[in-house]
Design an enzyme around this catalytic site. Structure first.
Site, mmCIF file in Angstrom:
data_model
loop_
_atom_site.group_PDB
_atom_site.id
_atom_site.type_symbol
_atom_site.label_atom_id
_atom_site.label_comp_id
_atom_site.label_asym_id
_atom_site.label_seq_id
_atom_site.Cartn_x
_atom_site.Cartn_y
_atom_site.Cartn_z
ATOM 1 N N HIS A 60 -3.345 18.168 -2.946
ATOM 2 C CA HIS A 60 -2.900 17.916 -1.565
ATOM 3 C C HIS A 60 -3.550 16.643 -1.002
ATOM 4 O O HIS A 60 -3.704 16.498 0.214
ATOM 5 C CB HIS A 60 -3.226 19.096 -0.634
ATOM 6 C CG HIS A 60 -2.684 20.395 -1.086
ATOM 7 N ND1 HIS A 60 -1.490 20.920 -0.620
ATOM 8 C CD2 HIS A 60 -3.161 21.309 -1.988
ATOM 9 C CE1 HIS A 60 -1.262 22.093 -1.195
ATOM 10 N NE2 HIS A 60 -2.255 22.337 -2.036
ATOM 11 N N SER A 117 -1.156 -12.792 -3.157
ATOM 12 C CA SER A 117 -0.723 -13.181 -1.825
ATOM 13 C C SER A 117 -0.548 -14.680 -1.751
ATOM 14 O O SER A 117 -1.308 -15.445 -2.347
ATOM 15 C CB SER A 117 -1.747 -12.732 -0.774
ATOM 16 O OG SER A 117 -1.403 -13.237 0.509
ATOM 17 N N LYS A 166 -6.688 -12.338 -3.370
ATOM 18 C CA LYS A 166 -6.111 -10.981 -3.322
ATOM 19 C C LYS A 166 -5.315 -10.720 -4.602
ATOM 20 O O LYS A 166 -4.539 -11.563 -5.053
ATOM 21 C CB LYS A 166 -5.200 -10.845 -2.105
ATOM 22 C CG LYS A 166 -4.710 -9.427 -1.816
ATOM 23 C CD LYS A 166 -3.949 -9.402 -0.487
ATOM 24 C CE LYS A 166 -3.626 -7.981 -0.043
ATOM 25 N NZ LYS A 166 -2.622 -7.359 -0.910
ATOM 26 N N GLU A 197 3.704 -1.448 -9.474
ATOM 27 C CA GLU A 197 4.775 -1.583 -8.487
ATOM 28 C C GLU A 197 6.118 -1.832 -9.172
ATOM 29 O O GLU A 197 7.148 -1.262 -8.790
ATOM 30 C CB GLU A 197 4.445 -2.733 -7.530
ATOM 31 C CG GLU A 197 3.288 -2.443 -6.595
ATOM 32 C CD GLU A 197 2.798 -3.690 -5.867
ATOM 33 O OE1 GLU A 197 1.983 -3.534 -4.948
ATOM 34 O OE2 GLU A 197 3.217 -4.817 -6.231
#
Length: 463
Positions: free
Chosen positions: A184, A314, A320, A327
């Site tokens: 959960h 980025s 970054k 993804e």
């Protein structure tokens, strides 16, 4: 230009092309996606044509001169020639009649050229009467679809076994790395990072086996059923002979359909394989999301693992790095689920003696398999194999996990254990510290009973 005629009339065809009037009509009628049929399906379809020609010559339905010329034309296509002669859009006439005729016309015109005749001399060698002899789009398109999907599925099986093995190998490397378990999205009993990765590998291998099982159902092929499954216009013994020859040409254990009418009416075998791809996609999404969460940060996320940086993340924020490999796998998996939705709708859209939606079903399944075969090996090498653990972070979080109280329940009871959890959360101390402070366990007893590595190890993992 050359002039060709069909049952609707006449059309001028560019003299240099090998396709004919019915292909041109399809190009004009279906300018939909700009995408043409995949090479895998073209090769499978041409192989079906070869098997039919050989069988027709053997049974006396086609003379050797025309038959041998068609076979040479087919081999040209299978060796990569004439690849630009199949312009019919993926979204085309039902049952794939347009694509079947595209194949027939290309083989007929190339065969005519081999015989030193002009393209379009169909009164001598016809796309319908000779190349398509003993066949229909009704039975050839499903048969070619099965063959193309089987062959691509076999590549996918190896791809998935390799990926699952990579996850399990990574799991073995991390077998002594405890981490906080979560259910959960809340703290739960600790596990090891290794067991978590082994579980990912087992899920992928299970999915591979499920896909392979569904693939085996496609070995039953419709060829020989011709129109509506009746076998009309085929010579005696044609079906068994053509399936035997097709099995030989493809090196697959193909068998004739048990019921020719059912083989044309139902696309459940293809739909079932698509469903197995969907279930694989569900697992891949789940695993990708876990990796993204575990790798999130580096300061404001879980930061439990390091995903290999493969490109700057980025255009504006220096330094970054994003979990781009995971993804991408998510997006591919979403598309596979969408493809399966199309397949499932198409599977129930047939009426009476034919499901005419086979082209879009085949296209979507081949797309899904191709995406996975193209990307998963890259995901394996550029993501999975380069993952490392943030051991200090994992240890700190795991030691503060209040679910450690679970192992105390048999000793002090559930209610008292819950009270310890509440006290630990309020004081920001570990369960181990609380039980020692309260005198429930000695230092030595706490070290033995609440040993992180012992508790987190999956006792049921078999290697």
């Amino acid at each position: 230009m050359r002039l060709e005629k069909d049952s609707l009339g006449e059309k001028e065809i560019p003299s240099g092309v090998y396709y004919g009037i019915q292909t041109l009509r399809a190009v004009e009628n279906f300018p939909v996606s700009g995408r043409t049929e995949r090479t895998e399906l073209i090769y499978a379809y041409v192989t079906v044509k070869k098997a039919a020609v050989i069988t027709n010559m053997k049974l006396g339905s086609l003379d050797n001169e025309r038959g041998e010329a068609i076979l040479k034309a087919a081999d040209d296509v299978l060796h990569g020639k004439l690849a630009d002669q199949f312009p019919v859009d993926l979204y085309q006439s039902g049952a794939g009649t347009s694509f079947n005729m595209n194949i027939n016309e290309v083989l007929a015109n190339r065969a005519l050229e081999i015989l030193n005749r002009n393209k379009g001399e169909y009164d001598y060698l016809s796309p319908n009467d000779h190349v398509n002899a003993s066949q229909s789009s009704n039975d050839t398109f499903p048969t070619a679809s099965h063959i193309a999907i089987i062959k691509e599925s076999d590549k996918l099986y190896k791809t998935l076994i390799n990926l699952g093995g990579s996850f399990k190998s990574k799991g073995k490397q991390l077998s002594d790395t405890p981490k906080s378990g979560r259910t959960h999205l809340m703290d739960a009993m600790p596990v090891t990072l290794g067991d978590e990765f082994i579980a990912y590998g087992n899920a992928i291998i299970r999915a591979a086996k499920e896909i392979h099982e569904k693939r085996n159902n496609l070995l039953e092929v419709a060829i020989g059923g011709t129109a509506t499954g009746t076998g009309v216009n085929t010579p005696v013994f044609y079906r068994d002979n053509v399936v035997k020859k097709l099995a030989e040409l493809t090196s697959l254990d193909l068998i004739p359909a048990k019921d020719s009418l059912e083989a044309l009416q139902s696309r459940s075998q293809i739909s079932n394989l698509s469903g197995a791809l969907r279930e694989l996609a569900h697992d891949l999404i789940r695993i990708s999301n876990d990796l993204r969460l575990m790798g999130s940060g580096p300061t404001s996320g879980f930061a439990e693992i390091n995903l290999p940086p493969v490109q700057p993340g980025s255009s504006i924020m220096p330094g970054k790095f994003n979990p781009v490999m995971a993804e991408c796998l998510n997006m591919i998996s979403f598309q596979i689920i969408g493809n399966d939705t199309t397949v499932s709708l198409a599977a129930q859209a047939g009426q009476f003696e034919l499901n005419v939606m086979t082209p879009i079903m085949t296209s979507n399944i081949l797309d899904s398999i191709s995406f996975l075969n193209n990307y998963l090996p890259i995901f394996q090498t550029k993501c999975v194999e380069g993952i490392t653990a943030n051991n200090d972070r994992l240890k700190t979080i795991a030691e503060m996990n209040p679910s450690f109280a679970t192992v105390l329940s048999p000793k002090i009871g559930y209610i008292k254990a819950a009270e310890l959890v509440k006290q630990a959360m309020g004081s920001k101390k570990s369960i181990r510290d609380i039980v020692v402070i309260r005198g429930i366990l000695s230092e030595e007893e706490a070290d033995e009973l609440l040993d992180l590595k012992t508790i987190s190890k999956n006792l049921y993992t078999k290697e």
